[in-house]
Scaffold this active site. Structure first.
Site, PDB file in Angstrom:
ATOM      1  CB  CYS A  26      79.161  56.157  31.956  1.00 10.04           C
ATOM      2  SG  CYS A  26      79.691  54.922  30.764  1.00 10.04           S
ATOM      3  CG  HIS A 540      75.853  49.869  33.849  1.00 10.72           C
ATOM      4  ND1 HIS A 540      74.743  50.357  33.211  1.00 10.72           N
ATOM      5  CD2 HIS A 540      76.856  50.738  33.575  1.00 10.72           C
ATOM      6  CE1 HIS A 540      75.064  51.454  32.547  1.00 10.72           C
ATOM      7  NE2 HIS A 540      76.342  51.715  32.745  1.00 10.72           N
TER       8      HIS A 540
END
Length: 635
Positions: A26, A540
């Protein structure tokens, strides 16, 4: 960083290529699915050049790299026989889980979405009990009746909430599921069952009280999913909208009344009765084991299996013995972290220990557990001892929780209001104090102080420096939240850098400064930016939202794009993400924190786009020369 060398060392330390089922990445970390996690060397991984930390979550082994993760990932794939292919669906992943993992995944997926409703209703019941205790309200008043209905509603109609949640989890029609639950709660049917001697087409119907029940509806909707799929498969397309719900309702409701419901009720009553007997006749042992081992259960995710039992205990008996053990385990984690604060000589780590102790007292234990106690090992043992001691005390005095609480910390204490309330407070204090003392007695290997760090440098005279501030605007509108309260150790422990979190009110991310898009992950949930002044920022959106695979996210920029403050970067479906069960808390991190003298963040209240969120302080000496690191970043 040598990306190839880091990739090589990481692969070797997770057990080698043969131990890796799959590896993806990620925005900040490599995500390994390992055949045997015990083969991974966590300690050596944490000390490997380029590795910021290690975390195990959701059946994956996370190796936190930071901004260079994509480069390390490419090197890892290029120099090994591993595939860059990723899983395409949760269903595919589920087929590879063992039975226990599937069970825990099912339970957590069903109960997590409805916990806010249950917790809110439970807190109202607790506050109402408090008001009655102090005679602030009369139980004869209409206000009391209305508040009782608000508190009891979610519990009385719990089967409907569960039916919808189960159907969503297993992929069947949520409204048909709700209709099944509503049918068995119908007042006329309830009265009929209460009268006894009931039958349906000659088959005996056992009297079961379905209001507030848990297990009967779980079993029924699971079984009903097969009936619904059968009807879906064999119904003509033009008649599906009528036939599928009709067949499902006519088949499943009687099956529930005649067979599944009574079996589920027996199971639920047996579990609740067993827990009750355990605490009544082996209370000390129960408190010792359940209290002492609650934290390891939370780490493994096995505590999710206790949620339906606790709910069933409260709805059936009016109280629960397990929830107090969760509270005391959290207090013990807070106490152990506080002990680290008292003993550690590392100023930075002392600050971390104190802040995580406070968040653990509020019921958020991950930062203390992962970032402090487990990292130092002995404080975690001290926390287990504290929890076991507090658990034994609570079991001796049969401390009970009378409502479901949304927080196993200080905010959730109203759940204990009742005859054993005083003992519950004493038990929590015992858990905290014993864990603190045991941490001081057992000791630990302190985190070494790095030479030359800013935290340990003597303070310079104020007149020898000129402080320059660089501002970062808020990329979102929402509620501010301190970083140490984020439910992800990577962010809460500031492994990636300093910053703040925002719980978004609007599904949009805008540029917080003039700069460049350094990276936007393919799932569009995270974006890395670099300002014209050299600030490197990570935004994020949500926690673990990488698992959505880009669903609900729309990107308006690409890697390499130049942006101006206020430009729309990413839009996302806030409601859709939340309905999937994901936490939308959005960390905003200065990833090159060490290049600056100080990062100040707004941490409380509501913020709107373009308001100042972060202030980055750059120190300049008397001659106006930046230090080498900062000069490099802004050139």
């Amino acid at each position: 960083m040598n990306h190839k060398q880091t990739a090589k060392e990481v692969l070797e330390l997770v057990g080698g290529e043969k131990n890796v089922k799959q590896v993806t990445h990620c925005m900040t970390r490599l995500r390994f699915n390992l055949y045997d996690e015990s083969k991974a060397n966590k300690e050596q991984l944490q000390s490997t050049d380029g590795v910021m930390g290690v975390n195990q979550s959701g059946g994956q082994y996370h190796v936190i790299i930071g901004n260079d993760v994509s480069n390390v990932y490419r090197a890892l794939i290029a120099d090994s026989g591993l595939s860059a292919d990723v899983k395409t669906s949760d269903a595919e992943e589920a087929t590879k889980q063992n039975v226990i993992s599937k069970l825990f995944d099912f339970i957590s997926g069903v109960f997590t979405p409805i916990l806010p409703a249950i917790a809110g209703a439970g807190m109202i019941k607790g506050l109402l009990a408090l008001m009655l205790t102090f005679q602030w309200i009369s139980d004869k008043s209409s206000t009391y009746t209305i508040l009782t209905a608000i508190g009891d509603g979610a519990f009385y109609f719990l089967p409907i909430l569960l039916a919808v949640s189960v159907a969503k989890k297993i992929g069947t029609n949520q409204y048909i599921a709700a209709a099944i639950a509503a049918a068995v709660l119908h007042p006329q049917l309830t009265a009929l069952l209460g009268a006894g001697n009931t039958e349906f087409l000659g088959l005996p119907v056992i009297a079961v009280v379905y209001s507030s029940s848990v297990i009967p509806i779980l079993l029924t909707i699971w079984l009903g999913s097969y009936v619904e799929r059968f009807a879906e498969k064999y119904s003509p397309k033009s008649l599906k909208i009528i036939l599928v719900p009709t067949v499902t309702l006519l088949a499943v409701v009687p099956i529930m009344l005649v067979g599944v419901g009574p079996i589920g009720a027996i199971l639920g009553n047996g579990l609740s009765g067993g827990i009750d007997l355990l605490f009544k006749h082996a209370g000390i042992l129960a408190g010792l084991l359940i209290g002492g081992f609650m934290s390891p259960l939370i780490i493994t995710g096995m505590h999710y299996a206790l949620i339906p039992i606790m709910i069933n205990n409260i709805t059936l008996n009016g109280f629960d013995y397990i929830m107090p053990m969760m509270f005391v385990a959290n207090m013990a984690q807070a106490g152990a972290a506080f002990g680290v604060f008292l003993r550690s000589r590392n100023k930075t780590f002392k600050s971390l220990a104190m802040s995580t102790s406070i968040t653990a007292l509020m019921g958020i234990t991950e930062p203390a557990m992962y970032g402090v106690n487990m990292r130092l090992k002995k404080p975690f043992i001290a926390a287990l001892i504290g929890a076991a001691t507090g658990g034994v005390f609570m079991s001796i005095f049969k401390v009970k929780a009378y409502v479901m609480s949304g927080s196993a910390g200080i905010p959730g204490i109203p759940a204990f209001i009742g005859p054993t309330f005083v003992y519950s407070i004493i038990g929590l204090v015992i858990g905290f104090v014993v864990a603190t003392i045991m941490t001081l007695i057992l000791g630990f290997k302190d985190v070494p102080v790095k030479e030359g760090t800013k935290a340990e440098k003597p303070e310079e005279k104020k007149d020898s420096t000129v402080v320059q501030n660089e501002l970062v605007q808020s990329p979102l509108e929402g509620q501010l939240k301190p970083l140490n309260q984020v439910n992800d150790a990577t962010f809460s422990n500031e492994i990636m850098g300093k910053g703040v979190a925002i719980v978004p009110a609007v599904g949009r991310v805008v540029a917080p400064f003039n700069g460049k898009v350094e990276t936007i992950f393919q799932t569009k949930h995270a974006i890395g930016l670099k300002s014209d002044q050299g600030i490197e920022l990570l935004i994020h959106v949500g926690i673990d939202t990488v698992k959505l695979g880009g669903k609900y996210f729309t990107s308006h920029v690409q890697t390499g794009d130049l942006v101006k403050a206020g430009d729309v970067l990413v839009e996302f479906d806030l409601k859709g993400i939340q309905e999937e069960g994901f936490d939308v808390t959005t960390p905003v991190i200065i990833t090159n924190t060490n290049d600056y003298a100080q990062v100040d963040a707004m941490t409380d209240g509501v913020i709107t786009e373009k308001e100042t969120l972060l202030t980055v302080r750059v120190e300049e000496n008397e001659e106006g020369i930046y230090n080498d690191t900062i000069r490099k970043n802004i050139s």
